[in-house]
Motif scaffolding. Sequence first.
Motif, short mmCIF file in Angstrom:
data_model
loop_
_atom_site.label_atom_id
_atom_site.label_comp_id
_atom_site.label_asym_id
_atom_site.label_seq_id
_atom_site.Cartn_x
_atom_site.Cartn_y
_atom_site.Cartn_z
N ARG A 299 -1.40 4.19 -10.59
CA ARG A 299 -0.37 5.14 -10.20
C ARG A 299 -0.91 5.86 -8.97
NH1 ARG A 299 1.16 8.71 -14.96
NH2 ARG A 299 1.60 6.66 -15.89
N LEU A 300 -0.83 5.20 -7.82
CA LEU A 300 -1.48 5.65 -6.60
C LEU A 300 -0.56 6.54 -5.77
CD1 LEU A 300 -3.18 2.33 -5.42
CD2 LEU A 300 -4.27 4.25 -6.60
N SER A 301 -1.14 7.65 -5.30
CA SER A 301 -0.45 8.53 -4.36
C SER A 301 -1.44 8.90 -3.27
CB SER A 301 0.05 9.80 -5.05
OG SER A 301 0.97 9.49 -6.08
N GLY A 302 -0.99 8.84 -2.03
CA GLY A 302 -1.89 9.20 -0.94
C GLY A 302 -1.56 8.50 0.34
N SER A 303 -2.59 8.30 1.18
CA SER A 303 -2.36 7.76 2.51
C SER A 303 -3.55 6.92 2.96
CB SER A 303 -2.12 8.89 3.51
OG SER A 303 -3.27 9.71 3.61
N VAL A 319 -8.95 7.13 4.41
CA VAL A 319 -8.28 6.82 3.15
C VAL A 319 -8.34 8.05 2.26
CG1 VAL A 319 -8.26 5.33 1.12
CG2 VAL A 319 -8.90 4.39 3.34
N ARG A 320 -7.17 8.43 1.75
CA ARG A 320 -7.07 9.51 0.78
C ARG A 320 -6.12 9.05 -0.33
NH1 ARG A 320 -10.57 10.67 3.70
NH2 ARG A 320 -10.98 12.63 4.80
N LEU A 321 -6.67 8.71 -1.50
CA LEU A 321 -5.86 8.19 -2.58
C LEU A 321 -6.20 8.87 -3.90
CD1 LEU A 321 -5.91 4.33 -1.88
CD2 LEU A 321 -3.98 5.90 -1.55
#
Length: 375
Positions: A299-303, A319-321
Amino acid sequence: MDATSTPPSTPPAPPARPGAAALQLLRPVFWVLLLLAVLAAVLGSAVLWLGRTEEGTRWLLARIPIVQVQGLKGALFGGSLAADRLRVSWGGGQAWVLIDRLAAEGVRWEFRPDRRTWAGVSFTRLAAARVEVHTGPPSGQPAQLPTSLALPLRIASARVEVGELQIVDLAPMRGISGRAAISDSGWHHAEDVQVASWDRWAMQGHARIASTRPFTVEGEIQARALDDRYDGSLRAAGPLERLTLDAHLRSQPQAGRAAPSADVHAVVQPYAAWPFAALSARTEALDLSALASAAPETRLSGSVDVNGGGSQAPLAAQVRLDNALPGRWNERRVPARQVALDVQAAGPERNHLLLQRLDVALDRKSTRLNSSHRC
């Protein structure tokens, strides 16, 4: 009469008629033309026998080293052609295309269909039960942009049907249909393409690529997950050497959670040392297992951002996840709850990376590496 008198002289021969002299001169030319006509008739009969009879087609294909045919029915210049199995190999037999139960209907040949091609063949229907493509071992050399994709033969089919397409070790595509043409007025294109299933997806779309540099690409795919959880789209445009991709993924909102989504914009350089000139990706509650059957549940959220992919500009990746569904590998999950990564690279070869930051929060503990490391 005086015995010593001179006998009368022989009268001179009449002068040759101009028409007879011309015939004498043209006689060798006539025989040469007759011989050429006989040779043309023999060659024409041989070509007709090779192309219009099953025996001739079988004889011809048997003398092409890279082609192997089993169960041939029909002729090359006939209205239909079928084979139980057709194999075309290259690269010393390490790469090949294998076609099972090939069927070509409405076969029609043309001479010089346009100024770019010498000949053309079209089909009302071209079908195969299964197609397997094996590209062979890697050459070990960097890929090079081809000089041309143009072919002297135009191939077009009003209907293409493939029961299953297997490309190397990728998941097989099943239920493929559409229209296709090769070397059609300077383009290779596929239209109204539908794929009933590819792993977890059904797709439809179109694509084309120019046969000469800069090999302009235009294409769009609409996709739907087989379980109806996601809808997606992919658009590609630009020259092959620097291709722009835009992808979007959407799902229905779930109780108490944001609707899963993903948006990706990328500039891809497939023939450069580093393939991404730019990359920007945003995700929200994304489940990778819904995209591919081999992927873990997440359930990945980020950039994810990559900038400076030019040959001289320094490369920077960030990377920020956050993963709201961590777990063990044997549970088909990812043990990380959070990842933060900063990487830089300089120079055209990208053979040295500077790891500036790596923070990984595992399911039970956190690991942090926050110093410069060169690798």
